[in-house]
Motif scaffolding. Structure first.
Motif, mmCIF file in Angstrom:
data_model
loop_
_atom_site.group_PDB
_atom_site.id
_atom_site.type_symbol
_atom_site.label_atom_id
_atom_site.label_comp_id
_atom_site.label_asym_id
_atom_site.label_seq_id
_atom_site.Cartn_x
_atom_site.Cartn_y
_atom_site.Cartn_z
ATOM 1 N N GLY B 31 -17.746 -15.575 -9.421
ATOM 2 C CA GLY B 31 -18.164 -16.193 -10.676
ATOM 3 C C GLY B 31 -18.967 -15.270 -11.569
ATOM 4 O O GLY B 31 -19.772 -15.733 -12.378
ATOM 5 N N ARG B 32 -18.763 -13.961 -11.433
ATOM 6 C CA ARG B 32 -19.523 -13.012 -12.230
ATOM 7 C C ARG B 32 -18.935 -12.816 -13.624
ATOM 8 O O ARG B 32 -19.558 -12.176 -14.477
ATOM 9 C CB ARG B 32 -19.601 -11.665 -11.492
ATOM 10 N N VAL B 33 -17.743 -13.359 -13.853
ATOM 11 C CA VAL B 33 -17.082 -13.227 -15.152
ATOM 12 C C VAL B 33 -17.135 -14.572 -15.860
ATOM 13 O O VAL B 33 -16.596 -15.560 -15.377
ATOM 14 C CB VAL B 33 -15.620 -12.780 -14.994
ATOM 15 N N THR B 34 -17.798 -14.627 -17.002
ATOM 16 C CA THR B 34 -17.909 -15.859 -17.777
ATOM 17 C C THR B 34 -16.643 -16.106 -18.569
ATOM 18 O O THR B 34 -16.142 -17.218 -18.646
ATOM 19 C CB THR B 34 -19.102 -15.776 -18.731
ATOM 20 N N LYS B 35 -16.138 -15.063 -19.206
ATOM 21 C CA LYS B 35 -14.859 -15.146 -19.877
ATOM 22 C C LYS B 35 -14.255 -13.762 -19.955
ATOM 23 O O LYS B 35 -14.974 -12.757 -19.882
ATOM 24 C CB LYS B 35 -14.957 -15.774 -21.262
ATOM 25 N N ALA B 36 -12.933 -13.728 -20.086
ATOM 26 C CA ALA B 36 -12.241 -12.449 -20.096
ATOM 27 C C ALA B 36 -10.865 -12.640 -20.714
ATOM 28 O O ALA B 36 -10.292 -13.732 -20.682
ATOM 29 C CB ALA B 36 -12.100 -11.894 -18.673
ATOM 30 N N GLY B 37 -10.351 -11.558 -21.259
ATOM 31 C CA GLY B 37 -9.005 -11.583 -21.801
ATOM 32 C C GLY B 37 -8.544 -10.176 -22.078
ATOM 33 O O GLY B 37 -9.343 -9.237 -22.085
ATOM 34 N N SER B 38 -7.261 -10.015 -22.306
ATOM 35 C CA SER B 38 -6.736 -8.682 -22.568
ATOM 36 C C SER B 38 -5.550 -8.752 -23.510
ATOM 37 O O SER B 38 -4.864 -9.771 -23.601
ATOM 38 C CB SER B 38 -6.337 -7.993 -21.258
#
Lengths: 213, 202
Positions: B31-38
């Motif tokens: 759960g260390r990533v709150t949001k992400a995208g590429s």
């Protein structure tokens, strides 16, 4: 334009008695939805993913698709989709989803049933009650998704992608603990010409402050 | 904390293992990533990855030699000095992005937007013909310095089809234009395109 702007409905369905002939149910390698007594639809079984796309009406390349939730339970991933091509065996689309216990996602399905996760974020814990809606929009190269849990129809996630340029709205689900009671879809109309957000600024500015500061 | 990276694309395209940029999902599920995208060049290529994650996670990502830090909100409008630009050219050329996209004095934002513009063209090529721009060129023995006149006809046809779909003209390109020059010009066609990654506008 921003999420929710200039939607012009083309069609809707409340699934009163069946999944009608205006749907391609289970295009390509998607599994199918089934009609549920009481005027709802649900994935045929726990064999993910399921999908269907509208096959009547004319839709702009810039379009939206909205589902209304009847129920979710247990583990679920419920979604709504845009830009499904019309080829009989092509399951391509953009899908906005809510993941039980997780966040929102925007995914892209390709014609070989490969999935690319374009973006993930937010908390979808609040998307779980009858009457709540989820919408996916595609406007140019911008794909957005949002829900109306809490205070009105609100964008939850957005991304930029140019893989799919046109098609039809639909819906998807990755788990069978989902019931949908209604669908609506249509166009995102261009009003007064397209505004190049990047040059003239945008209402939403994150930490990067917009493209030109 | 938010940071942009250039990352290899990974995954097999299944729901449990979708195509995505490396580190887009927390590999340990903590759960260390709150949001992400590429935004990718192709499913098997590279992508510009945005991470909103813990400082610990970002430290791990930066330590991965496969990853290249591109910008943070505090430095995205800083101009690249000569050393930074040259180092970036080397990295970019190695992953199919011509060094012409990076020059001393360009801001990080300008470079990222130019690279994304190329990726958007490549995505359309992949959407229609199954393979991204650089991968398709490589398959046919085309290099950055190959002139359009020497492209295989199939590659020319696919390029023209995507050009026509976007409503572009020849963009000032000629039969003597190299792949480098073509990639730069198609990228420029997306200069005004809004670019969002995981809800953040670049």
């Amino acid at each position: 334009m921003a999420y929710g702007d200039n939607r012009q409905q083309v069609a809707s369905d409340t699934f009163d008695s069946s999944i009608g002939a205006s749907w391609d149910n289970g295009p390509g390698d998607f599994n199918t939805y089934v009609f549920v007594t009481g005027g709802h639809i649900a994935p045929v079984s726990d064999v993910a993913p399921v999908g269907m796309r509208r096959n009547t009406g004319t839709y702009n390349n810039d379009q939206y698709s909205t589902i209304t939730l009847q129920a979710v339970g247990g583990s679920y991933v419920v979604g709504v989709s845009v830009r499904h091509p019309t080829g009989a065996t092509d399951e391509s689309c953009y899908a906005g989803t809510a993941v039980q216990g997780g966040g929102y996602t925007i995914d892209e399905f390709d014609s070989a049933f490969g999935v690319t996760n374009l973006a993930t974020g937010g908390s979808s814990a609040g998307f779980n009650a009858a009457g709540e809606t989820m919408t996916c929009e595609a406007e140019g190269t911008t794909v957005r998704m949002g829900t109306n849990e809490g205070a009105g129809d609100t964008q939850r996630l957005s991304t930029t992608d140019n893989t799919l340029a046109s098609g039809r709205p639909g819906m998807v689900a990755y788990d069978d603990n989902v019931q949908i009671t209604a669908w609506a879809g249509g166009d995102i109309a261009v009003v007064g010409g397209a505004t190049p957000h990047g040059v003239f600024g945008l209402a939403i500015h994150g930490p990067f402050g917009g493209p030109f500061g | 904390m938010i940071e942009l990276f250039l990352a290899p694309m990974i995954g097999t395209g299944t729901l449990p293992d979708p195509y995505r940029a490396k580190w887009q999902f927390d590999p340990d599920g903590l759960g260390r990533v709150t949001k992400a995208g590429s935004i990718r060049s192709a499913r098997g290529g590279v992508g510009v990855l945005l991470l909103d994650a813990t400082a610990e996670y970002l430290t791990l990502v930066r330590a991965d030699s496969a990853m290249t830090s591109l910008a943070t909100p505090s430095n995205i409008d800083n101009a690249l000095n000569n050393g930074q630009a040259n180092a970036a050219k080397t990295i970019f050329e190695g992953v199919g992005i011509p060094g012409e996209f990076i020059n001393q004095g360009d801001t990080r934002r300008e470079v990222i937007r130019a690279v994304v513009g190329l990726f958007l063209f490549s995505q359309r090529l992949e959407g229609r013909f199954g393979t991204g721009f650089w991968e398709k060129a490589q398959q046919r023995g085309v290099t950055f310095d190959t002139q359009y006149a020497d492209f295989p006809q199939a590659l020319k046809d696919e390029f023209v089809a995507v050009r026509d779909e976007h409503g572009w003209d020849n963009l000032g390109l000629t039969n003597q234009s190299t792949l480098r020059q073509i990639m730069k010009r198609v990228s420029e066609q997306f200069e005004l395109t809004p670019i969002f990654i995981a809800g953040e506008e670049i």
